[in-house]
Design an enzyme around this catalytic site. Structure first.
Site, short mmCIF file in Angstrom:
data_model
loop_
_atom_site.label_atom_id
_atom_site.label_comp_id
_atom_site.label_asym_id
_atom_site.label_seq_id
_atom_site.Cartn_x
_atom_site.Cartn_y
_atom_site.Cartn_z
N HIS A 1 -6.40 0.67 5.52
CA HIS A 1 -6.21 1.41 6.87
C HIS A 1 -7.19 0.99 8.20
O HIS A 1 -6.66 1.50 9.02
CB HIS A 1 -7.16 2.81 6.39
N TYR B 1 -9.63 11.42 4.02
CA TYR B 1 -9.53 11.22 2.52
C TYR B 1 -10.90 11.98 1.79
O TYR B 1 -10.78 12.44 0.92
CB TYR B 1 -9.62 9.79 2.07
N HIS C 1 2.44 14.52 -0.25
CA HIS C 1 3.14 14.33 1.21
C HIS C 1 4.58 14.70 1.18
O HIS C 1 4.98 15.30 2.58
CB HIS C 1 2.98 12.80 1.61
N HIS D 1 -0.09 12.02 -5.73
CA HIS D 1 -0.45 12.04 -4.29
C HIS D 1 0.62 11.90 -3.21
O HIS D 1 0.81 12.64 -2.27
CB HIS D 1 -1.41 10.95 -4.31
N GLU D 2 1.38 10.74 -3.70
CA GLU D 2 2.46 10.44 -2.46
C GLU D 2 3.68 11.63 -2.56
O GLU D 2 4.01 12.00 -1.39
CB GLU D 2 3.27 9.13 -2.90
N HIS E 1 0.77 -1.31 -0.09
CA HIS E 1 -0.18 0.27 0.07
C HIS E 1 0.79 1.07 -0.07
O HIS E 1 1.79 1.54 0.87
CB HIS E 1 -1.02 -0.05 1.16
N ALA E 2 0.67 2.11 -1.00
CA ALA E 2 1.49 3.33 -1.13
C ALA E 2 1.44 4.32 0.03
O ALA E 2 0.65 4.44 0.88
CB ALA E 2 1.01 4.14 -2.37
N GLU F 1 -3.55 15.07 2.73
CA GLU F 1 -4.04 13.97 1.62
C GLU F 1 -4.35 14.84 0.36
O GLU F 1 -4.42 14.23 -0.73
CB GLU F 1 -5.21 13.21 2.15
O1 X8Z Z 1 -4.16 5.54 1.17
C1 X8Z Z 1 -4.05 6.32 0.10
C2 X8Z Z 1 -2.83 6.72 -0.19
C3 X8Z Z 1 -1.71 6.70 0.84
S1 X8Z Z 1 -2.06 7.98 1.78
C4 X8Z Z 1 -2.29 5.83 -1.30
N1 X8Z Z 1 -5.29 6.62 -0.38
C5 X8Z Z 1 -6.76 6.14 0.08
C6 X8Z Z 1 -6.88 4.68 -0.34
O2 X8Z Z 1 -5.98 4.08 -1.00
O3 X8Z Z 1 -7.61 3.92 0.14
C7 X8Z Z 1 -5.48 7.44 -1.39
C8 X8Z Z 1 -7.01 7.65 -1.70
C9 X8Z Z 1 -7.74 6.93 -0.74
ZN ZN Z 2 -1.88 9.65 1.18
#
Ligand code: X8Z
Ligand code: ZN
Length: 600
Positions: free
Chosen positions: A501, A511, A377, A373-374, A343-344, A401
């Site tokens: 998450h 988000y 950050h 997105h990354e 997960h990024a 975010e």
């Molecule tokens: O978790 C993230 C990022 C890292 S902060 C990749 N996002 C959420 C997800 O993947 O569920 C970005 C959009 C929503």
């Molecule tokens: Zn993020």
């Protein structure tokens, strides 16, 4: 024994043995004492945080028993120190303090995500569970046959590319076999974290999370309701249209007649964004347009080059390039020989220079956006890196975010032409397709962005108990996303645990806020750059004024309440979905006409 109780007992003993001296021993603290305390706390927490970051980076990029232990132990040291210091901070709360000190004392309490109880044994249990959950998710696999196992990225490929409902359902269900073993530990995690939150004076961990928004927790919930009511009509228009196209593709029987969409048909493991099914829902009369994934593939753009494109956007705004160590220490590809958390994420291991991303990049349009997105950050982290420890953070977590997503909104056809990716910018007749792609990515996300924490807040408050975890999850998915499970679910399933998450304990409302804020930021930066056309065509690539405005806001970190930061950049002190509505207005009109036509 409870530390507070032990301290009180010691004082009593002293007081009865030598009452005259006991009064001298606890002089009332002064503002200078509070300042010295905060400086000491910041030094201690920063040092522990760096140790944890090194260990946790190692764990997440190399999941084995030993690194799990190192991550858990360093997290324990950090969270135990936070709990102790938050307790000590109570000594200074009644003082008449200058605003910056008062804010730091509050932030000190709120700086952890899972507040630890005071009992050392429970602290250790909490850290161990957190590290374990993170690893279970990272290592998770589904083995349809004994000799073939699929990782999450493998299964995401199927959801992205396959149009065979059986294959889609198989991986959808398959990934959800990873999470039931997490459920009991998650329930224990909830108990422990709630204990920590109560020690700090909050009702539960959800109340503690909602306290991070410079307003009363109840007022914050009301803000979310207000924003969602602004956005729901947009989502509903998109949902109605997409559902009707899916019926065309898969048949009424496969989709059902209850107004919901089966979760496995939306191109994403959590149905959280739908851009991968664009070919199925593309506006029928619109010109074909371009396909960014195909362009990246045909140019043979590798992972590092994808990141370079992202970096170049930021440098075009006037931000300095990323440090050499970013390129040496980041993880850009999924290693073949070890387990990692794919997960990024973006890291400031040692603030402000040791910036990194960790991401299993694939050459496609979705990851092109995620890279922006990354990097958002990382550039944010560097901008507030000169602040003292407790002020390092974004104005609220939605700002963090939103940053990179704001940049990604500027990835317009105009911009892609500047990069040499396309020869011609499509005319206004291409707008519906462009907006449709964006809507599938960002409007589709909104209810999911809201519901994850609606679920967690109910869990933390005790309204939802472990036996009701899964049912409560699907009730919310149906209510907000109007999406349904394509297979029977049991109370022993733990579908929330199949979303990163939840086991990683990253709050999610951020988000939802980001998806509102990024349009607000974008509209404001476009206006500041002098742009006057339709909002969705604006790119502020190369605009130093926009960069300056961002930099000023980002450099504030979390030193001021978020409405101040928002006002500094946009002139408004309120989060507002008006910019989302403006951006998608042409598509909303198109969808409503199309839906009316189809309803006949
Ligand atoms: O978790 C993230 C990022 C890292 S902060 C990749 N996002 C959420 C997800 O993947 O569920 C970005 C959009 C929503
Ligand atoms: Zn993020």
């Amino acid at each position: 024994m409870n530390i507070r109780f032990a301290a009180a007992l010691a004082f009593l003993v002293l007081a009865s043995a030598a009452p005259a001296r006991a009064i001298d021993i606890v002089p009332a603290p002064t503002v200078a004492d509070a300042r010295a305390f905060v400086a000491r706390a910041e030094g201690e927490l920063e040092a522990l945080n760096v140790k944890y970051a090194f260990a946790d980076w190692t764990y997440q990029t190399y999941i084995i028993y030993d690194t799990e232990k190192l991550s858990a132990d360093t997290q324990l040291a950090l969270s135990a120190a936070s709990a102790r210091l938050a307790e000590e901070a109570k000594r200074y709360e009644k003082l008449d303090l200058p605003a910056d000190l008062r804010r730091k004392l509050t932030l000190l309490k709120l700086s952890v995500v899972a507040p630890a109880p005071q009992d050392p044994k429970e602290q250790k249990e909490l850290s161990d569970i957190q590290a374990w959950l993170q690893g279970e998710y990272g290592k998770g696999k589904y083995c349809p046959t004994p000799d073939k196992c699929l990782t999450l990225p493998d299964m995401e490929d199927v959801l992205r590319d396959s149009r065979d409902p059986k294959a889609l359902l198989d991986v959808w269900k398959g990934w959800r076999t990873v999470s039931p073993p997490m459920k009991a530990k998650y329930a224990r995690f909830v108990e422990l974290s709630n204990k920590g939150a109560r020690d700090l004076g909050y009702k539960d961990t959800g109340d503690f999370w909602r306290a991070k928004y410079d307003m009363d927790p109840a007022a914050f919930s009301a803000e979310l309701d207000r924003l969602w009511s602004q956005l729901q009509p947009l989502y509903d228009s998109l949902h109605t249209y997409v559902r009707s196209r899916l019926i065309e593709k898969y048949g009424k029987e496969a989709v059902g007649d209850d107004g919901l969409i089966p979760a496995h048909l939306l191109g994403n493991m959590w149905s959280q964004s739908w851009e991968n099914i664009y070919p199925l829902v593309a506006p029928p009369s619109a010109p074909a347009g371009y396909d960014l994934t195909k362009i990246l593939e045909s140019r043979k753009t590798d992972e590092r080059e994808m990141v370079r494109f992202g970096e170049r956007f930021f440098t075009s705004l006037g931000f300095p390039a990323l440090p050499a160590t970013f390129w040496e220490r980041s993880l850009f590809t999924k290693p073949r020989d070890r387990e990692v958390v794919c997960h990024a994420s973006a890291w400031d291991v040692e603030s402000p220079q040791d910036l990194r991303i960790k991401m299993c990049i694939k050459t496609n349009a979705e990851d092109f956006t995620t890279i922006h997105h990354e990097l958002g950050h990382n550039f944010y982290q560097r901008a507030y890196g000169e602040q003292s420890y407790l002020f390092r953070g974004s104005a609220n977590d939605g700002f963090h975010e939103a940053l990179g997503d704001t940049i990604a909104l500027s990835v317009t056809p105009e911009y892609l032409k500047q990069l040499g990716f396309i020869d011609q910018v499509p005319g206004p007749e291409g707008d519906t397709s462009l907006l449709m792609k964006m809507a599938l990515e960002r409007l589709a996300f909104l209810p999911f962005g809201l519901l994850v924490d609606q679920w967690r807040w109910k869990v933390f408050s005790g309204e939802v108990k472990p036996e009701g975890y899964n049912q409560a999850w699907w009730d919310l998915v149906e209510k907000y996303q109007k999406v349904k499970s394509p297979a029977a679910r049991a109370a022993t399933d733990f579908d929330p645990g199949a979303k990163y998450h939840v086991p990683a304990n990253v709050p999610y409302t951020r988000y939802f806020l980001a998806h509102v804020l990024e349009f607000q930021f974008y509209r404001s930066l476009c206006r500041q750059s002098g742009y006057q056309g339709p909002l969705h065509r604006c790119s502020f690539y190369g605009d130093k004024k926009a960069g300056d405005s961002l930099q000023k806001m980002m450099a504030l970190g979390i030193s001021r309440p978020w409405p101040d930061a928002l006002e500094a950049m946009t002139g408004s002190r309120k989060m507002d979905a008006g910019a989302v509505a403006e951006y998608f207005a042409p598509l909303k009109a198109w969808l409503d006409a199309e839906n009316a036509q189809r309803a006949k």
